[in-house]
Design a protein around this motif. Structure first.
Motif: not given
Lengths: 335, 335
Positions: B102-127
């Protein structure tokens, strides 16, 4: 080897360029005083409120970190930050001041290593070249938010911990330094049913054990691979529990384990079972531990930052405390 | 082209595999009712407390999301989640239940897209290969935490917003689907001095404008490149401010802009200026908008989730409200 997906290995060499540590009065009276970059002798740090004081600590930790690397904040691609205050207000207001594109993180006191892990992920994937990370905590902002008004003078049991006042910042990039971010293990949430916020060391120990075991299993390493396995804030109560949980799995870390929450204060300071808070693992790792690594006296270090993911409302609703631990292995590299 | 470092482009094709959306009673009375996977007709959702209700919404959104993709939670490499409650308790307790690292995130109501961005970053980097993201909000948990006890019945101005009750989950991987995560723009914290928590639309509009302008500039795109630019929760107050701020920069989005906070409720529902909350952008994007993309009626969509990074103590200390917006461009891909 049946490796979990929790342990990350980086394709590139990624390094900690510089760090900044600023602490409060009690930390400056402790045994690590001379290792910190700056300290304040009163909890307000010259500000009007404790929250503004905490913000100042983080802002200055970042400024010191940047200055050591001869960088400006506008040269940072991203800022990854977090703290313990409701809605991460310390990190968010600092992000406003520094004007660096911002990912807000919250994994309680394990946010220090969560930020370092995601910084390395962003750099390894070529999404960033320069990433600033920072976390903070403050005794008085934590007391009034999580416990009782300080003026009330409530009594605490000896298992309680003392929230560290301070902030630690670390700047991460691919430029070679003495300290390489070698691997990382992302934690799962573990909850063995502890319900007392005055015994977080016991609550967090199983999460630390889980992450350390996963890390060693994934990389097929013995504990002795490391010169030091250091936990964030298990204190005098959680540390023996951690060691005994790992011993049940035939992992003996007793000779190489230390805890930042024990190291930061001396035995004669009144801090109950030891230090805690986001800043605890950060300021000890980024000063005392990295100093030893820069001298080469520590070469392989696993930092396991531990976090208790509760809030006061969950305690009032009789919930137990879910905990997490994120591990990062740092490796000394010769100049 | 002088590109900022805020806009991320992915080396791999990364897709949203499936989504899950669960909402509360008011959302189910709105115009998007039939697009949600599940709804509850009362705010407790059959639980004893509102906090447990919110947790149930997120847990079920994830379960539905997994079920649609025929996956189990143990197949997920990481869970990236967040919510509005103090110390992210909804996401953290859900992470405990789902047992996903688990990675806990907080950017208030923008956390939805913060999570999608970091998900794509983790996948793109083969993590990671499989990443679950989820966010939630709940009218009653937000009211008692950010405003007044619901029972007090305090009056609000018409600029106030109505926190969406619901949770949206999105599962991200490299397996081809109709919805590709094309690029992302990470926001900076912007604060033009709004101090009223009852006017968050106005507070957040400049952050949305900054992210949209940066995104379009970085990629050398006109607004018309997109079939839709949708903001998370600017409401009827913030949306015209956004459009006028962008017009000052010669960017006219008036024909293609919509706001999730306006779309989720009908004009005759009593929701002040519109919906808000972490769930607002998530449940509208993951149902109504993605449904249109799957049919190919929308092909290029920029989702700009907006967040107000304050807490009650900062308002009491007379601080203004720092805001952030994270943008993700989604692209329709033929089957």
């Amino acid at each position: 080897m049946n490796m979990s997906n929790q342990t990350l290995q980086f394709k590139n060499d990624i390094f900690v360029q510089s760090t900044g540590t600023v602490v409060g009065p009690k930390e400056a009276e402790g045994p690590l005083k001379t290792t910190f970059d700056k300290f304040y002798d009163e909890l307000y740090c010259g500000e009007d409120t404790w929250e503004l004081a905490e913000r100042k600590l983080m802002s200055e930790a970042i400024d010191i970190c940047l200055e050591k690397a001869n960088k400006k904040s506008e040269e940072m691609d991203f800022f990854l930050g977090g703290d313990l205050l409701n809605q991460n207000i310390t990190a968010s207001y600092v992000a406003r001041e520094k004007e660096i594109p911002y990912f807000g993180l919250f994994n309680a006191c394990s946010t220090s290593m969560e930020a370092v892990i995601l910084a390395a992920v962003l750099i390894d994937g070529a999404f960033a070249n320069h990433v600033m990370t920072a976390v903070s905590s403050h005794f008085s902002t934590a007391e009034r938010q999580f416990r009782f008004p300080t003026e009330f003078g409530g009594q605490k049991p000896s298992t309680a911990m003392w929230t560290v006042t301070g902030s630690g910042a670390a700047y991460v990039s691919k430029k070679k330094s003495n300290i390489r971010i070698e691997t990382a293990t992302v934690g799962k949430v573990i909850d063995l049913g502890v319900t007392s916020p005055f015994n977080m060391g016991a609550a967090m120990a199983p999460a630390a054990a889980n992450t350390i075991k996963t890390h060693l299993d994934d990389l097929n390493r013995d504990p002795e691979y490391y010169d030091l396995i250091v936990t964030g804030d298990l204190s005098r109560v959680g540390s023996p529990i951690l060691k005994s949980l790992l011993l049940e799995n035939n992992l003996d870390i007793s000779k190489i384990h230390q805890d930042c929450g024990i190291q930061i204060f001396s035995g004669d300071q009144s801090v109950f079972s030891g230090g805690s808070g986001c800043a605890c693992s950060a300021v000890v790792t980024y000063s005392h531990i990295f100093n030893q690594m820069k001298r080469g006296t520590l070469k392989k270090v696993l930092v396991v930052a531990t976090g208790a993911l509760f809030n006061t409302l969950m305690i009032q609703q009789k919930e137990s405390i879910p905990c997490i631990a994120h591990g990062v292995s740092f490796e000394y590299v010769e100049s």
